[in-house]
Design an enzyme around this catalytic site. Sequence first.
Site, PDB file in Angstrom:
ATOM      1  N   PRO A 145     -60.137 -22.186-101.897  1.00 53.60           N
ATOM      2  CA  PRO A 145     -61.383 -22.682-101.305  1.00 53.60           C
ATOM      3  C   PRO A 145     -61.189 -23.093 -99.854  1.00 53.60           C
ATOM      4  CG  PRO A 145     -60.395 -24.382-102.670  1.00 53.60           C
ATOM      5  CD  PRO A 145     -59.571 -23.144-102.871  1.00 53.60           C
ATOM      6  N   ASP A 146     -62.282 -22.977 -99.070  1.00 53.72           N
ATOM      7  CA  ASP A 146     -62.204 -23.529 -97.730  1.00 53.72           C
ATOM      8  C   ASP A 146     -62.386 -25.039 -97.826  1.00 53.72           C
ATOM      9  OD1 ASP A 146     -64.913 -24.088 -98.018  1.00 53.72           O
ATOM     10  OD2 ASP A 146     -65.574 -22.434 -96.749  1.00 53.72           O
ATOM     11  N   PHE A 147     -62.449 -25.706 -96.703  1.00 52.62           N
ATOM     12  CA  PHE A 147     -62.498 -27.167 -96.727  1.00 52.62           C
ATOM     13  C   PHE A 147     -63.912 -27.717 -96.712  1.00 52.62           C
ATOM     14  CE2 PHE A 147     -58.126 -26.843 -96.251  1.00 52.62           C
ATOM     15  CZ  PHE A 147     -57.520 -28.087 -96.302  1.00 52.62           C
ATOM     16  N   ARG A 148     -64.816 -27.041 -95.970  1.00 46.67           N
ATOM     17  CA  ARG A 148     -66.061 -27.715 -95.632  1.00 46.67           C
ATOM     18  C   ARG A 148     -67.325 -27.157 -96.260  1.00 46.67           C
ATOM     19  NH1 ARG A 148     -62.482 -28.064 -91.631  1.00 46.67           N
ATOM     20  NH2 ARG A 148     -62.167 -30.108 -90.668  1.00 46.67           N
ATOM     21  N   ASN A 220     -54.805 -21.585 -91.218  1.00 45.87           N
ATOM     22  CA  ASN A 220     -54.520 -21.741 -92.642  1.00 45.87           C
ATOM     23  C   ASN A 220     -53.062 -22.111 -92.886  1.00 45.87           C
ATOM     24  OD1 ASN A 220     -57.155 -20.894 -92.908  1.00 45.87           O
ATOM     25  ND2 ASN A 220     -56.604 -18.781 -93.409  1.00 45.87           N
ATOM     26  N   ASP A 222     -51.749 -21.351 -96.002  1.00 47.72           N
ATOM     27  CA  ASP A 222     -51.451 -20.637 -97.247  1.00 47.72           C
ATOM     28  C   ASP A 222     -50.367 -19.572 -97.109  1.00 47.72           C
ATOM     29  OD1 ASP A 222     -52.788 -18.442 -96.002  1.00 47.72           O
ATOM     30  OD2 ASP A 222     -54.701 -19.121 -96.826  1.00 47.72           O
ATOM     31  N   HIS A 239     -51.302 -24.862 -88.014  1.00 46.29           N
ATOM     32  CA  HIS A 239     -51.250 -26.118 -88.769  1.00 46.29           C
ATOM     33  C   HIS A 239     -50.066 -26.167 -89.725  1.00 46.29           C
ATOM     34  CE1 HIS A 239     -55.762 -26.130 -87.777  1.00 46.29           C
ATOM     35  NE2 HIS A 239     -55.135 -26.941 -86.945  1.00 46.29           N
ATOM     36  N   CYS A 247     -38.640 -35.167 -93.313  1.00 47.01           N
ATOM     37  CA  CYS A 247     -38.985 -36.542 -93.651  1.00 47.01           C
ATOM     38  C   CYS A 247     -40.064 -37.057 -92.703  1.00 47.01           C
ATOM     39  CB  CYS A 247     -37.735 -37.417 -93.564  1.00 47.01           C
ATOM     40  SG  CYS A 247     -38.048 -39.178 -93.805  1.00 47.01           S
ATOM     41  N   CYS A 250     -38.000 -40.289 -90.563  1.00 46.26           N
ATOM     42  CA  CYS A 250     -36.932 -40.043 -89.592  1.00 46.26           C
ATOM     43  C   CYS A 250     -36.895 -38.621 -89.080  1.00 46.26           C
ATOM     44  CB  CYS A 250     -35.580 -40.408 -90.210  1.00 46.26           C
ATOM     45  SG  CYS A 250     -35.025 -39.267 -91.516  1.00 46.26           S
ATOM     46  N   CYS A 272     -36.056 -38.560 -98.752  1.00 45.16           N
ATOM     47  CA  CYS A 272     -35.113 -38.202 -97.691  1.00 45.16           C
ATOM     48  C   CYS A 272     -33.724 -38.722 -98.040  1.00 45.16           C
ATOM     49  CB  CYS A 272     -35.588 -38.795 -96.363  1.00 45.16           C
ATOM     50  SG  CYS A 272     -34.444 -38.528 -94.991  1.00 45.16           S
ATOM     51  N   CYS A 275     -32.903 -41.577 -95.034  1.00 43.33           N
ATOM     52  CA  CYS A 275     -33.552 -42.885 -94.936  1.00 43.33           C
ATOM     53  C   CYS A 275     -34.380 -43.257 -96.160  1.00 43.33           C
ATOM     54  CB  CYS A 275     -34.437 -42.940 -93.690  1.00 43.33           C
ATOM     55  SG  CYS A 275     -35.941 -41.942 -93.825  1.00 43.33           S
TER      56      CYS A 275
END
Length: 396
Positions: A145-148, A220, A222, A239, A247, A250, A272, A275
């Site tokens: 699905p798309d987001f909006r 995307n 994906d 993105h 992490c 850190c 992590c 840390c």
Amino acid sequence: MSSSTPPPQAAAAGANGSKKEEDTDPASAAPDGGQASISTKDEEDKSTTKNNKTSTNEDENTKSNTTSTEEEVKNTTSIKKEDATSIEDITATLGGVSIAPKKPSSEQLTAPSSIKNIAKMLASKKHQKVLVLTGAGVSCNAGIPDFRTPGTGLYDNLQKYNLPFPEAVFDLGFYARNPDPFVQLASELWPGLKHSPTITHSFIALLEKKGMLLRAYTQNIDMLDVLAGVSEERMIECHGHFRTASCISCSREFDGEECKRIIVEEKRAPSCKNCKGHVKPDIVFFGEGLPDRFHRLVKKDVREADLLIVMGTSLMVAPVCQIPDMVRRDCPRILFNRELVGSFCKGGMKSRRKSYENSERDIFHEGDCDDSIRLLCSLLGWEEELDEMNSSSRLG
């Protein structure tokens, strides 16, 4: 550019020659009785003079007819070349593939002028540095699905995670406090487990195969472009992606496959080893900057691009939504989408853009991305190759 952004899931002629008439010698013509007549010397001289004139006239006529025939051939060839600008008549080849089928289907013959114009552009060989920008719309047919989109978009279907607000699932601060909602979502959407590349993803890979792809920028996460066969060198995953992990405290790198195993199989956030902070895949959350590679290449790519193809995006998330306005003013822009978005509009940006063929307008083809791309490839004679590439990339 703003660098803080969510990770939206975010196309021989010839002429008839004239036939020379057969010469007839009046002095040799036979009368009804079949006996050849005998001429006097004066009559023979007159006849010879007449025949010479006739022969001279015929030679001139023949020369004239020959010249006329050559002009006809030249003119006919010129007409054929001009006619070849129609997509149905294109007979050139691109990468060894015929541009248009010899017997167009009814769907091809009735295709909208927008898609025919796009096909002609790709067939012209003028555009060998194609820049592609995609959003969530190119992956919807893969089942993601798309987001909006109201009702079906991801943000409208996160109630089961008890989030304070839908975008919190990709909020860095929220993940630090409560990683469980993202872990559950990621375990369901992790690339390469359930979802196969679409026809549109395969089209991008086909552009690269034909040596026409400068770069593909996707909003995307994906990874379906890479799964379809687009090389990582030609991809900018604006993105981020799931191949690597780190992490959030850190920034220490964490093995990508181990991160996948823990999230998908154990349904928990990895810790992590340095840390003890939460580890997540290297996708961009709110509060994080875009990958360095995006900033390093985007300005160079928009200067070099000779054609921009935008597909399946709302162009609402900065800074990626600014790419269509960053290309050169003489770079044609094409939009495959269900609606007009961003600075695309039905008359073009006359105040700031000049475009191809002295026409100040962008090309917008409305509809489902996969349907549009299939028709485009059909017009180009690429459909069989497109299907082969898509079939080879499907899961299971």
